[in-house]
Design a protein around this motif. Structure first.
Motif, PDB file in Angstrom:
ATOM      1  N   UNK A   1      22.232 -39.165  86.029  1.00 15.25           N
ATOM      2  CA  UNK A   1      21.453 -39.488  84.733  1.00 15.25           C
ATOM      3  C   UNK A   1      22.100 -40.956  84.393  1.00 15.25           C
ATOM      4  N   UNK A   2      21.148 -41.906  83.948  1.00  6.21           N
ATOM      5  CA  UNK A   2      21.699 -43.278  83.737  1.00  6.21           C
ATOM      6  C   UNK A   2      22.195 -43.163  82.323  1.00  6.21           C
ATOM      7  N   UNK A   3      23.305 -44.043  81.768  1.00  5.34           N
ATOM      8  CA  UNK A   3      23.730 -44.129  80.620  1.00  5.34           C
ATOM      9  C   UNK A   3      22.537 -44.471  79.732  1.00  5.34           C
ATOM     10  N   UNK A   4      22.412 -44.123  78.663  1.00 10.15           N
ATOM     11  CA  UNK A   4      21.245 -44.192  77.529  1.00 10.15           C
ATOM     12  C   UNK A   4      20.164 -43.284  77.606  1.00 10.15           C
ATOM     13  N   UNK A   5      20.128 -42.617  78.664  1.00  5.07           N
ATOM     14  CA  UNK A   5      18.979 -41.779  78.782  1.00  5.07           C
ATOM     15  C   UNK A   5      19.047 -40.680  77.837  1.00  5.07           C
ATOM     16  N   UNK A   6      18.296 -40.139  76.926  1.00  2.00           N
ATOM     17  CA  UNK A   6      18.372 -39.063  75.892  1.00  2.00           C
ATOM     18  C   UNK A   6      18.571 -37.817  76.480  1.00  2.00           C
ATOM     19  N   UNK A   7      19.451 -37.174  76.195  1.00  2.00           N
ATOM     20  CA  UNK A   7      19.330 -35.689  76.725  1.00  2.00           C
ATOM     21  C   UNK A   7      18.945 -34.902  75.454  1.00  2.00           C
ATOM     22  N   UNK A   8      18.034 -34.070  75.808  1.00  2.00           N
ATOM     23  CA  UNK A   8      17.434 -33.059  74.815  1.00  2.00           C
ATOM     24  C   UNK A   8      18.549 -31.894  74.816  1.00  2.00           C
ATOM     25  N   UNK A   9      19.029 -31.635  73.579  1.00  2.00           N
ATOM     26  CA  UNK A   9      19.931 -30.431  73.566  1.00  2.00           C
ATOM     27  C   UNK A   9      21.021 -30.976  74.273  1.00  2.00           C
ATOM     28  N   UNK A  32      36.770 -33.602  81.387  1.00  2.00           N
ATOM     29  CA  UNK A  32      35.589 -34.207  80.649  1.00  2.00           C
ATOM     30  C   UNK A  32      34.903 -35.059  81.906  1.00  2.00           C
ATOM     31  N   UNK A  33      35.427 -35.604  82.611  1.00  2.00           N
ATOM     32  CA  UNK A  33      34.843 -36.486  83.680  1.00  2.00           C
ATOM     33  C   UNK A  33      34.027 -35.497  84.822  1.00  2.00           C
ATOM     34  N   UNK A  34      34.639 -34.245  84.957  1.00  2.00           N
ATOM     35  CA  UNK A  34      33.950 -33.496  85.912  1.00  2.00           C
ATOM     36  C   UNK A  34      32.551 -32.887  85.077  1.00  2.00           C
ATOM     37  N   UNK A  35      32.704 -32.427  83.751  1.00  2.00           N
ATOM     38  CA  UNK A  35      31.712 -32.128  82.957  1.00  2.00           C
ATOM     39  C   UNK A  35      30.490 -32.946  82.925  1.00  2.00           C
ATOM     40  N   UNK A  36      30.815 -34.168  82.593  1.00  2.00           N
ATOM     41  CA  UNK A  36      29.679 -35.208  82.685  1.00  2.00           C
ATOM     42  C   UNK A  36      29.155 -35.907  83.775  1.00  2.00           C
ATOM     43  N   UNK A  37      29.976 -35.690  84.996  1.00  2.00           N
ATOM     44  CA  UNK A  37      29.294 -35.711  86.400  1.00  2.00           C
ATOM     45  C   UNK A  37      28.363 -34.711  86.828  1.00  2.00           C
ATOM     46  N   UNK A  38      28.885 -33.419  86.330  1.00  2.00           N
ATOM     47  CA  UNK A  38      28.023 -32.274  86.640  1.00  2.00           C
ATOM     48  C   UNK A  38      26.780 -32.329  85.914  1.00  2.00           C
ATOM     49  N   UNK A  39      27.011 -32.934  84.826  1.00  2.00           N
ATOM     50  CA  UNK A  39      25.716 -33.114  83.653  1.00  2.00           C
ATOM     51  C   UNK A  39      24.825 -34.080  84.064  1.00  2.00           C
ATOM     52  N   UNK A  40      25.311 -35.147  84.863  1.00  2.00           N
ATOM     53  CA  UNK A  40      24.686 -36.017  85.198  1.00  2.00           C
ATOM     54  C   UNK A  40      24.503 -37.251  84.104  1.00  2.00           C
ATOM     55  N   UNK A  43      30.182 -40.428  80.213  1.00  2.00           N
ATOM     56  CA  UNK A  43      31.034 -39.636  79.508  1.00  2.00           C
ATOM     57  C   UNK A  43      30.846 -39.868  78.135  1.00  2.00           C
ATOM     58  N   UNK A  44      30.479 -41.032  77.716  1.00  2.00           N
ATOM     59  CA  UNK A  44      30.266 -41.245  76.256  1.00  2.00           C
ATOM     60  C   UNK A  44      29.288 -40.101  75.536  1.00  2.00           C
ATOM     61  N   UNK A  45      28.457 -39.546  76.169  1.00  2.00           N
ATOM     62  CA  UNK A  45      27.502 -38.363  75.687  1.00  2.00           C
ATOM     63  C   UNK A  45      28.397 -37.409  75.163  1.00  2.00           C
ATOM     64  N   UNK A  46      29.291 -36.786  75.921  1.00  2.00           N
ATOM     65  CA  UNK A  46      30.411 -35.853  75.327  1.00  2.00           C
ATOM     66  C   UNK A  46      30.992 -36.216  74.159  1.00  2.00           C
ATOM     67  N   UNK A  47      31.436 -37.521  74.151  1.00  2.00           N
ATOM     68  CA  UNK A  47      32.237 -37.863  72.950  1.00  2.00           C
ATOM     69  C   UNK A  47      31.421 -38.083  71.718  1.00  2.00           C
ATOM     70  N   UNK A  48      30.191 -38.262  71.853  1.00  2.00           N
ATOM     71  CA  UNK A  48      29.278 -38.569  70.567  1.00  2.00           C
ATOM     72  C   UNK A  48      29.066 -37.092  69.994  1.00  2.00           C
ATOM     73  N   UNK A  49      29.050 -36.358  70.818  1.00  2.00           N
ATOM     74  CA  UNK A  49      28.978 -34.901  70.208  1.00  2.00           C
ATOM     75  C   UNK A  49      30.171 -33.881  69.651  1.00  2.00           C
ATOM     76  N   UNK A  50      31.363 -34.579  70.364  1.00  2.00           N
ATOM     77  CA  UNK A  50      32.550 -33.648  70.175  1.00  2.00           C
ATOM     78  C   UNK A  50      33.759 -34.763  69.836  1.00  2.00           C
TER      79      UNK A  50
END
Length: 200
Positions: A1-9, A32-40, A43-50
């Protein structure tokens, strides 16, 4: 999933991704890299929420521990039905399912995570095991009150035996979890001295 695409929930999406990595590769692979890669996602998405990765892992464990509360409630509602052995066997099969069993070594592997869990939960340093212990103890107490377990039964010792032994049965996920018959045999041996023979 490209950077900037909104993830619902996004939080739940990241939790689910982390769970898949954990189940597939174990706690050492959970970064963190493994999680965001798996989520597609970036990496910044994770750090926006945590605030950091340990904050993410703490939230993940608390989320999965909360799910066990539903299963604990179901176990308590089963008191007085079926047999004590059958109820406990089913409970161990659920409480030590693949996700809880995978989370326990994650907690023991990361000191910072245990510290945060202790701050978030009473006895939370080893969350999951604590939830399983509380669920089994409450159920056994209810069954003792109903007379289906001996009045002088040592509930704390029974609980420790069931949770500790149950965890050992399920801890080796290769080649897979134990069969219900194996768990049932274990449960029956633990409770043999306190549950009268017969339909109880």
């Amino acid at each position: 999933m490209p950077t900037g695409v909104h993830l619902r929930d996004a939080r739940q999406h990241l939790f689910d991704a982390a769970e898949r990595v954990l189940l597939r590769e174990g706690p050492h692979a959970l970064t963190s890299r493994a999680v965001t890669d798996e989520a597609g996602c970036a990496k910044g998405v994770l750090h926006r929420h945590f605030a950091d990765f340990d904050a993410f892992l703490t939230a993940l464990v608390l989320d999965r521990a909360a799910q066990l509360e539903t299963q604990a409630d179901a176990l308590r509602r089963s008191a007085g039905t079926d047999t004590v052995a059958a109820n406990l066997t089913g409970a161990l099969m659920t409480l030590f399912g693949p996700v809880p069993v995978a989370i326990i070594p994650l907690i023991t592997f990361r000191d910072a995570l245990r510290v945060r869990l202790r701050e978030a939960l009473p006895r939370g340093g080893i969350a999951i095991l604590a939830q399983a212990t509380d669920a089994i103890r409450a159920y056994l107490t209810d069954e003792r009150a109903r007379g289906r377990i001996a009045a002088d039964a040592d509930i704390d010792s029974l609980t420790l035996s069931l949770v500790g032994g149950g965890h050992l049965l399920f801890a080796d996920r290769d080649p897979g979890p134990p069969a219900a018959a194996v768990v049932g045999k274990f449960v029956t041996s633990v409770i043999a001295g306190v549950v009268p023979p017969g339909p109880a």
